[in-house]
Structures are given as C-alpha cells and as structure tokens.
Design an enzyme around this catalytic site. Structure first.
Site, short mmCIF file in Angstrom:
data_model
loop_
_atom_site.label_atom_id
_atom_site.label_comp_id
_atom_site.label_asym_id
_atom_site.label_seq_id
_atom_site.Cartn_x
_atom_site.Cartn_y
_atom_site.Cartn_z
N ARG A 1 44.62 83.73 -28.68
CA ARG A 1 44.85 84.90 -29.53
C ARG A 1 46.23 84.91 -30.18
O ARG A 1 46.51 85.68 -31.08
CB ARG A 1 44.66 86.18 -28.69
CG ARG A 1 43.20 86.45 -28.35
CD ARG A 1 43.03 87.45 -27.20
NE ARG A 1 43.23 86.84 -25.89
CZ ARG A 1 43.06 87.46 -24.73
NH1 ARG A 1 42.68 88.71 -24.71
NH2 ARG A 1 43.26 86.82 -23.58
N GLN B 1 45.17 72.43 -13.62
CA GLN B 1 43.82 72.89 -13.96
C GLN B 1 43.47 72.19 -15.27
O GLN B 1 43.76 72.71 -16.36
CB GLN B 1 43.81 74.43 -14.14
CG GLN B 1 42.43 74.99 -14.41
CD GLN B 1 42.46 76.45 -14.89
OE1 GLN B 1 43.50 76.97 -15.28
NE2 GLN B 1 41.31 77.09 -14.84
#
Ligand code: UD1
Ligand code: CA
Length: 472
Positions: free
Chosen positions: A18, A77
């Site tokens: 975003r 991750q």
C-alpha cells in the site's frame, strides 16, 4: 517487572504494497529513523537482543543490513503468506536450531513504531497476571476503518471472543470501535500448538495470526485484551499519508520534550527535529528549521529559519543565521554563521569564529576568532587563530587527481579574491595582497603579491573618442 520469561518476535517481512514504494515498509523513516529501529528500541526495553527475533522476508538482505547493529536475531520468511505464516517461521526456527523457545512470546508489528516501553511492560504484566494464552493490545481510535476489530465477550470485561479483519466484518460488526494493534503476548507453547490450524480461507488468502484468538477461545483458552492509554502509540503505517501522520506525531513529541527542557521553539509544527537530537536550555529555534541525525546544540544559541543541521555539534551561544546547511560539522561556542553558509563534513569552526554568507567549508579547521565573511571556498585547510579571509578568497585544493592541504598561520590576512593553490603554507602574520594567485609558500611576517602590475593611461578616453568620430 521481571520479563525474563519473554522473548520477542517482530513481524517485519511484509512488502508494504500500500506504500507503492521500492523501499521495504519497515525501512521507511519517521522521526529520522527506520520504523523497524523504533520497534527494536522499544523491544530492547523488555528483552535483550539475543531474545529478539526479527522476521524478515521482502528485501531481507537490505532490512537485515539496516538493523544488524542492534544485535537482534533474524528469522527468514522467504514468502510472505500472512502474519500467521510469519509466526510459523519462528516456530520452525526453534525446531531447526533445537534452542528452547521462551515461555512467553511478545509479538510486535514492524509497522507500529510509536509503541511505548511502558505500554509493552503493562501488557506483559497483565498477560502473566491473567495467565492468558493470548493478550491483545487494543485501542479505540476516532476512525477504526482498515484495522482488525477486537470483539469482547462483554464491553467491560477483558475476555475476547475473536479478532475480525476489516474485510470480514459483518454489517453489524462494521461499527465495532476497538481495534487490534498488531501487538500481542502469547503463551508460546499455546501459540505454537495452534499455528498449524490456521487456514487461508479469507479475503486475502493469507494465514492470519489474528485467527488464533477464536481458535484458542473455541478450546476454552483464555484470550484477553488491554486498551492502550493513548491511541497514537498503536497506530499502524500502511500508507505514506499514515506514515507522515506518525512522523508529525513523533516530531511534535520530540519538540515538546525539548521545550520541557528549556528550549524555545517557535511554531514547533514547522520544525523537523529527529528523535535523537539534543538541544541545551535557552536556545531558540525559529520556524522551519531542520535538526537531523545525532545533532547536538548547546545553550543560548539561536538557530534562524531555514537552516538544515545534520549530524553536527554546536557549542554554546552560537548564532546560526538564516539558511545555513551543516553536515558533520563542529562549531565552537560564540561562533557566528550565515546567512547561507554551507559547512560540509569535517568542518571544525573555532570559538568565536565567523563564517559568513555564501561561504563553503569542507574538511577545514578554522582557529579561534578567525573570519571568512563573504563568498569563499575553504577546503582541506588548517587555518590558525585570528585569521581574516577576505571576500571571494578560495583554496584550490584539487588538481584533478589529488586533494592538497592549505595551511595558514595565526593572524594571517588573506586579501579579497585571492586564489591559494595547494599544497601551500602561509606563515604567521603574513599578508596576501588582494587578487593574488599564490602558488608558493609564504614565510611568516611577509607580504605576498601574486598579480600583474596595473597600467593606467591618463586621457585615453578622450583620445579614443576623437579617433572614433564618424567622417562627415
Ligand atoms: C494487521 C492485523 C490487523 C491489525 C493491524 C494493526 C493481521 C491479519 N491483521 O493488519 O488486525 O489491526 O495489523 O496494524 O494480522 N508481515 C510479515 N509477514 C507477512 C505479512 C505481514 O512479517 O507475511 C508483517 C508486516 O511487515 C507488518 C506486520 O506484519 O509489519 C503487519 O502486516 P500488515 O500486512 O501491515 O497487516 P495489517 O493489514 O496492517
Ligand atoms: Ca499494518
């Protein structure tokens, strides 16, 4: 409080779609420091860096390099499949290393940077006192849209039934006012036991850490919530506009702290002051000043408008007139700068020295009481005390390949528009005639002239005019 049972996981692997930015979200800055560094600083008040696990993924190398100096541990991750998936990597990390996980895990979001150490300590305390499986930090902001909502069993009791993400809110839940801050305490073994039960059956197709709350409740585990004292400290930053809102909040807090210490800041909402900046009492900061990085300013100074001062140290009673730019400079007490002086890295301006308008300095030591008041460039120079550098004088420090040093003794007078070609040494008390190009060393107590003699032709104008008369 004893927080020795706690380890801390910081979720910082997300891209921050975003933000529409090439820079990973957690490396965007507020108050002059990366979001993640603010969060790590708060985390360090609860646990030592070796018990802080930073979950990184998007641009992992860059994020790791930016915060490595804090000494925290990292968990990778590789694909970002949600906040639940992020914590699954922490579980896998402990399984892989064989290290014993901490009994309790405080989970922080890398994009919630204003969180205060006191609030984290209160959250940990409540979590232990309630013997909860999960304790959620919440707030009630004026507009909760966009955040996950925390639903309590009853309005005034601590027990929670679920966290519902914005996109999954039913019409009747849309008005639910209490938001999830993205900060939690978990009983680690409880968290690890339920992580594998998460599914991606939701609006984003991600593993939501927030779904753990309802899973725990369904198995009669205790899930409670604690409301933060201030809303500001749990606000997240998902867009640049939200980030700048947090930046303004943090800078205003810094300005307030300085004012409480005796600094006068006119129109503090116009100043840009990084969180690490120190300013002494009775110093006055005019509107539209930027004080950045590790800048330290002494007492009784006045910093006039539009000056930008970065990583610099300024003594006491210094006047910085309008529009000065300082970067890695050191300025002695009682000095006078500007307007429009440019002090580049390595500038050391002595006590009571003057640097005036349109003077640029770089890697220069200017002695006590020396003056360069107008239109000069002084680079790679060692200049003594009581020296007067005339208007337009410059050091020619660069021969196109190497930099050379100019050394000027005490009490030297450098005439206007002199060109000092380095390497060059000018002895104490010498005079350099205005307009000279000086290429050879000048011994002490001498006058050096390096210019051609003037020729004057009296009556020349009249003679020329009569010669130039048009023929009739
Ligand atoms: C999250 C919460 C929401 C809460 C809000 C508070 C979930 C599902 N929702 O929403 O309830 O109100 O925070 O700010 O958790 N991250 C990873 N790996 C991932 C995904 C995210 O490490 O795979 C990190 C991000 O870098 C970020 C943090 O987790 O620092 C939160 O992720 P974000 O996508 O911003 O979650 P929100 O939509 O804000
Ligand atoms: Ca967020």
């Amino acid at each position: 409080m004893d927080t020795s049972a706690f380890g801390i996981a910081i979720m910082a692997a997300g891209k921050g779609t975003r933000l529409k930015s090439k820079r990973p979200k957690v490396l965007h800055e507020i108050g002059g420091r990366a979001l993640l560094l603010h969060v790590i600083a708060a985390a360090k008040t609860i646990a030592p860096p070796e018990r802080i696990y930073c979950i990184i993924g998007h641009e992992a190398k860059r994020v790791r390099a930016a915060v490595a100096a804090t000494g925290v541990d990292f968990v990778l991750q590789p694909e970002q499949c949600g906040t639940g998936h992020a914590l699954q990597q922490v579980k896998a990390h402990f399984a892989a290393t064989g290290a014993a996980p901490p009994a309790q895990l405080l989970v922080l979001s890398g994009d919630v940077p204003l969180i205060r150490p006191e609030t984290l300590a209160d959250l940990c305390k409540l979590h232990l006192r309630e013997r909860a499986a999960m304790t959620i930090l919440t707030a009630v902001p004026p507009n909760p849209t966009g955040y996950g909502r925390v639903l309590r069993v009853k309005a005034d009791c601590p027990e929670v039934t679920a966290i519902v993400e914005q996109k999954s809110l039913t019409p009747s839940q849309l008005a639910a006012p209490e938001i999830n801050s993205g900060i939690y305490c978990f009983n680690t073994s409880c968290l690890f036991a339920y992580l594998d039960s998460l599914s991606t059956d939701n609006a984003h197709g991600e593993y939501y850490l927030t779904d753990i709350a309802a899973l725990l409740v369904a198995d009669h585990k205790r899930v409670v919530a604690m409301k933060a004292d201030s809303v500001e400290e749990v606000l997240g930053a998902n867009t640049i506009a939200e980030m700048m809102h947090l930046d303004a909040a943090m800078r205003l807090a810094t300005a307030r702290k300085l004012m409480a210490q005796g600094v006068t800041i006119f129109r503090p909402e116009t100043s840009v002051i990084d969180s690490g900046v120190q300013v002494g009492p009775d110093t006055i900061i005019e509107p539209f000043v930027q004080l950045l990085g590790n800048t330290r300013i002494g007492e009784d100074c006045r910093i006039r408008s539009y000056s930008v001062i970065q990583n610099s140290v300024i003594g006491d009673n210094v006047l910085v007139r309008n529009g000065c730019i300082l970067d890695e400079a050191v300025v002695g007490s009682d000095a006078l700068l500007g307007p429009y002086s440019h002090l580049r890295p390595g500038s050391e301006i002595g006590e009571a020295a003057h640097i005036g308008n349109f003077v640029e300095t770089k890697k220069v030591r200017l002695g006590r009481g020396s003056k360069a008041n107008h239109l000069s460039y002084l680079g790679d120079a060692v200049i003594g005390a009581g020296v007067n550098v005339g208007a337009g004088a410059i050091t020619c420090n660069y021969d196109g390949v190497h930099k050379h040093t100019t050394t000027i003794g005490d009490g030297v007078f450098v005439g206007s528009d002199s060109t000092l070609v380095a390497p060059l040494t000018i002895g104490d008390r010498s005079y350099i005639a205005a307009g000279s190009c000086i290429t050879e060393d000048v011994p002490a107590d001498s006058l050096a002239l390096g210019r051609s003699r003037q020729t004057t032709k009296p009556g020349w104008v009249a003679a020329r005019k009569s010669k130039a008369k048009p023929k009739e």
